[in-house]
Scaffold this motif. Structure first.
Motif, PDB file in Angstrom:
ATOM      1  N   TYR A 104       9.326  94.026  80.589  1.00 12.02           N
ATOM      2  CA  TYR A 104       8.851  95.409  80.652  1.00 12.02           C
ATOM      3  C   TYR A 104       8.938  96.131  79.309  1.00 12.02           C
ATOM      4  CZ  TYR A 104       9.032  94.555  85.664  1.00 12.02           C
ATOM      5  OH  TYR A 104       8.833  94.034  86.916  1.00 12.02           O
ATOM      6  N   ASP A 105       9.945  95.813  78.507  1.00 14.29           N
ATOM      7  CA  ASP A 105      10.077  96.495  77.219  1.00 14.29           C
ATOM      8  C   ASP A 105       8.881  96.197  76.313  1.00 14.29           C
ATOM      9  OD1 ASP A 105      12.484  97.789  77.754  1.00 14.29           O
ATOM     10  OD2 ASP A 105      13.674  96.043  77.166  1.00 14.29           O
ATOM     11  N   LYS A 106       8.471  94.932  76.267  1.00 11.76           N
ATOM     12  CA  LYS A 106       7.325  94.577  75.425  1.00 11.76           C
ATOM     13  C   LYS A 106       6.029  95.128  76.017  1.00 11.76           C
ATOM     14  CE  LYS A 106       9.264  90.543  73.119  1.00 11.76           C
ATOM     15  NZ  LYS A 106       9.202  89.076  72.915  1.00 11.76           N
ATOM     16  N   ARG A 133       8.519 101.756  86.073  1.00 11.83           N
ATOM     17  CA  ARG A 133       8.960 101.556  87.458  1.00 11.83           C
ATOM     18  C   ARG A 133       9.590 100.172  87.617  1.00 11.83           C
ATOM     19  NH1 ARG A 133       8.040 103.215  92.844  1.00 11.83           N
ATOM     20  NH2 ARG A 133       7.984 101.467  94.282  1.00 11.83           N
ATOM     21  N   GLY A 134       8.987  99.181  86.956  1.00 15.21           N
ATOM     22  CA  GLY A 134       9.551  97.833  87.000  1.00 15.21           C
ATOM     23  C   GLY A 134      10.959  97.783  86.429  1.00 15.21           C
ATOM     24  N   LYS A 135      11.227  98.648  85.449  1.00 19.56           N
ATOM     25  CA  LYS A 135      12.566  98.738  84.849  1.00 19.56           C
ATOM     26  C   LYS A 135      13.500  99.650  85.639  1.00 19.56           C
ATOM     27  CE  LYS A 135      13.465  99.091  80.543  1.00 19.56           C
ATOM     28  NZ  LYS A 135      13.590  99.689  79.196  1.00 19.56           N
ATOM     29  N   SER A 136      12.976 100.238  86.716  1.00 18.27           N
ATOM     30  CA  SER A 136      13.720 101.217  87.528  1.00 18.27           C
ATOM     31  C   SER A 136      14.039 102.481  86.740  1.00 18.27           C
ATOM     32  CB  SER A 136      15.017 100.600  88.092  1.00 18.27           C
ATOM     33  OG  SER A 136      14.707  99.506  88.931  1.00 18.27           O
ATOM     34  N   GLU A 137      13.210 102.784  85.741  1.00 12.76           N
ATOM     35  CA  GLU A 137      13.347 104.041  85.001  1.00 12.76           C
ATOM     36  C   GLU A 137      12.329 105.018  85.597  1.00 12.76           C
ATOM     37  OE1 GLU A 137      13.278 103.448  80.765  1.00 12.76           O
ATOM     38  OE2 GLU A 137      14.829 101.890  80.857  1.00 12.76           O
ATOM     39  N   ILE A 138      12.713 105.585  86.739  1.00 15.34           N
ATOM     40  CA  ILE A 138      11.763 106.298  87.587  1.00 15.34           C
ATOM     41  C   ILE A 138      11.298 107.614  86.970  1.00 15.34           C
ATOM     42  CG2 ILE A 138      11.387 107.257  89.885  1.00 15.34           C
ATOM     43  CD1 ILE A 138      11.682 104.180  89.727  1.00 15.34           C
ATOM     44  N   ASP A 139      12.202 108.333  86.311  1.00 14.46           N
ATOM     45  CA  ASP A 139      11.802 109.611  85.709  1.00 14.46           C
ATOM     46  C   ASP A 139      10.689 109.413  84.680  1.00 14.46           C
ATOM     47  OD1 ASP A 139      13.610 110.970  87.254  1.00 14.46           O
ATOM     48  OD2 ASP A 139      15.148 111.116  85.691  1.00 14.46           O
ATOM     49  N   GLN A 140      10.847 108.378  83.848  1.00 20.60           N
ATOM     50  CA  GLN A 140       9.816 108.101  82.843  1.00 20.60           C
ATOM     51  C   GLN A 140       8.505 107.685  83.513  1.00 20.60           C
ATOM     52  OE1 GLN A 140      12.973 107.126  82.745  1.00 20.60           O
ATOM     53  NE2 GLN A 140      13.719 106.814  80.652  1.00 20.60           N
ATOM     54  N   ASN A 161       0.748 105.436  93.963  1.00 25.00           N
ATOM     55  CA  ASN A 161       2.018 104.983  93.391  1.00 25.00           C
ATOM     56  C   ASN A 161       3.018 106.131  93.282  1.00 25.00           C
ATOM     57  OD1 ASN A 161       1.140 102.350  93.099  1.00 25.00           O
ATOM     58  ND2 ASN A 161       0.501 102.610  90.977  1.00 25.00           N
ATOM     59  N   LEU A 162       2.508 107.289  92.890  1.00 30.17           N
ATOM     60  CA  LEU A 162       3.376 108.462  92.775  1.00 30.17           C
ATOM     61  C   LEU A 162       3.900 108.877  94.154  1.00 30.17           C
ATOM     62  CD1 LEU A 162       4.509 110.416  90.686  1.00 30.17           C
ATOM     63  CD2 LEU A 162       2.438 111.799  90.931  1.00 30.17           C
ATOM     64  N   GLY A 163       3.028 108.810  95.159  1.00 33.07           N
ATOM     65  CA  GLY A 163       3.439 109.152  96.518  1.00 33.07           C
ATOM     66  C   GLY A 163       4.527 108.233  97.045  1.00 33.07           C
ATOM     67  N   ILE A 164       4.355 106.936  96.829  1.00 27.51           N
ATOM     68  CA  ILE A 164       5.375 105.972  97.265  1.00 27.51           C
ATOM     69  C   ILE A 164       6.704 106.242  96.560  1.00 27.51           C
ATOM     70  CG2 ILE A 164       6.069 103.545  97.090  1.00 27.51           C
ATOM     71  CD1 ILE A 164       3.215 102.762  97.702  1.00 27.51           C
ATOM     72  N   THR A 165       6.620 106.534  95.272  1.00 27.07           N
ATOM     73  CA  THR A 165       7.840 106.772  94.497  1.00 27.07           C
ATOM     74  C   THR A 165       8.573 108.017  94.988  1.00 27.07           C
ATOM     75  OG1 THR A 165       6.849 105.697  92.571  1.00 27.07           O
ATOM     76  CG2 THR A 165       8.750 107.110  92.169  1.00 27.07           C
ATOM     77  N   TYR A 166       7.826 109.095  95.231  1.00 27.66           N
ATOM     78  CA  TYR A 166       8.461 110.309  95.767  1.00 27.66           C
ATOM     79  C   TYR A 166       9.079 110.039  97.142  1.00 27.66           C
ATOM     80  CZ  TYR A 166       6.717 113.518  92.159  1.00 27.66           C
ATOM     81  OH  TYR A 166       6.483 114.184  90.979  1.00 27.66           O
ATOM     82  N   LYS A 167       8.395 109.243  97.950  1.00 26.53           N
ATOM     83  CA  LYS A 167       8.938 108.882  99.270  1.00 26.53           C
ATOM     84  C   LYS A 167      10.274 108.165  99.110  1.00 26.53           C
ATOM     85  CE  LYS A 167       7.930 105.640 103.063  1.00 26.53           C
ATOM     86  NZ  LYS A 167       8.853 104.575 102.604  1.00 26.53           N
ATOM     87  N   GLU A 168      10.331 107.202  98.179  1.00 31.63           N
ATOM     88  CA  GLU A 168      11.562 106.446  97.962  1.00 31.63           C
ATOM     89  C   GLU A 168      12.692 107.336  97.450  1.00 31.63           C
ATOM     90  OE1 GLU A 168      10.241 103.408  95.318  1.00 31.63           O
ATOM     91  OE2 GLU A 168       9.374 102.165  96.918  1.00 31.63           O
ATOM     92  N   LEU A 169      12.319 108.405  96.725  1.00 29.79           N
ATOM     93  CA  LEU A 169      13.321 109.341  96.205  1.00 29.79           C
ATOM     94  C   LEU A 169      13.745 110.377  97.248  1.00 29.79           C
ATOM     95  CD1 LEU A 169      11.822 110.031  92.652  1.00 29.79           C
ATOM     96  CD2 LEU A 169      13.874 108.691  93.166  1.00 29.79           C
ATOM     97  N   GLY A 170      13.064 110.365  98.399  1.00 30.45           N
ATOM     98  CA  GLY A 170      13.360 111.369  99.420  1.00 30.45           C
ATOM     99  C   GLY A 170      12.708 112.710  99.149  1.00 30.45           C
ATOM    100  N   GLU A 171      11.764 112.728  98.196  1.00 32.73           N
ATOM    101  CA  GLU A 171      11.015 113.960  97.883  1.00 32.73           C
ATOM    102  C   GLU A 171       9.771 113.983  98.775  1.00 32.73           C
ATOM    103  OE1 GLU A 171      11.940 116.316  95.944  1.00 32.73           O
ATOM    104  OE2 GLU A 171      13.431 115.477  94.576  1.00 32.73           O
ATOM    105  N   PHE A 172       9.994 114.243 100.062  1.00 32.30           N
ATOM    106  CA  PHE A 172       8.934 114.033 101.049  1.00 32.30           C
ATOM    107  C   PHE A 172       7.761 115.001 100.885  1.00 32.30           C
ATOM    108  CE2 PHE A 172      12.867 112.519 103.256  1.00 32.30           C
ATOM    109  CZ  PHE A 172      12.564 111.162 103.178  1.00 32.30           C
ATOM    110  N   ASP A 173       8.043 116.251 100.554  1.00 30.71           N
ATOM    111  CA  ASP A 173       6.950 117.215 100.400  1.00 30.71           C
ATOM    112  C   ASP A 173       6.049 116.837  99.219  1.00 30.71           C
ATOM    113  OD1 ASP A 173       7.781 118.672 102.582  1.00 30.71           O
ATOM    114  OD2 ASP A 173       8.984 120.079 101.395  1.00 30.71           O
TER     115      ASP A 173
END
Length: 206
Positions: A104-106, A133-140, A161-173
């Motif tokens: 992921y870094d490269k 996301r692959g690096k689990s650096e979700i904010d970035q 992808n953004l929707g799934i990520t927010y769901k996983e974070l519990g940011e349902f709205d």
């Protein structure tokens, strides 16, 4: 001009013509999904004409897609970049190949070069987000997806992808908002309806 210089010039022209013939043959093999045939032809292309950008580019592609040989693919793409350092197609392919191999870094390094050349390249931002996301650096990842959507607000994949990520974070709205954005353009998407149902179920049980 001496006879030797004329002979050398004619020999060089002959090599360039031969290189192009092998390149065209390689395209035929590529269309037939014959990776070995394409590699043989395009290797001859760049042997005869080391400045043949498309030869190096496609040789990298076939090593990556046809053979799964990342090391050889990168070698060829780097040769292509020596000829055209700002070619975003090569950089995209390099980034995607690194990401497929979980380097992921490269991958991020390649995508950063792309958006450095053109900050309005939504694919560069979206792919960089996927690498983060692959690096689990979700904010970035979220910041990159948002940047991609500023440029191309109708991109289904990015909203999803953004929707799934927010769901996983519990940011349902926020996740629901992403689904609604997709519905504005793709009201019959079964995939998004299923995601929205899953979000609502998790929201109710939270």
């Amino acid at each position: 001009m001496s006879m030797k210089m004329v002979d050398d010039e004619n020999e060089q022209k002959k090599k360039i013509l031969e290189a192009e013939e092998f390149y065209q043959k390689g395209l035929v093999y590529g269309k037939e999904s014959d990776a070995d045939g394409a590699i043989e032809c395009w290797q001859k292309t760049v042997d005869l004409n080391p400045n043949h950008f498309e030869g190096w580019y496609n040789l990298g592609n076939v090593y990556d897609i046809g053979k799964g040989d990342l090391e050889r693919a990168i070698e060829c793409w780097n040769k292509a970049l020596e000829l055209k350092p700002d070619d975003v197609d090569v950089l995209h392919n390099m980034g995607n190949a690194y990401r497929e191999h979980k380097d992921y870094d490269k991958a991020i390094e390649s995508y950063k070069k792309i958006v450095g050349l053109n900050s309005e390249d939504p694919k560069g931002w979206n792919n960089m987000a996927n690498a983060y996301r692959g690096k689990s650096e979700i904010d970035q990842a979220i910041e990159c997806w948002k940047k991609a959507l500023e440029i191309k607000p109708d991109k289904y994949e990015t909203w999803y992808n953004l929707g799934i990520t927010y769901k996983e974070l519990g940011e349902f709205d926020l996740a629901i908002d992403c689904c609604q954005k997709i519905f504005e353009r793709y009201p019959n998407s079964y995939e998004v309806k299923r995601l929205l149902n899953a979000i609502n179920e998790e929201k109710e049980s939270a």
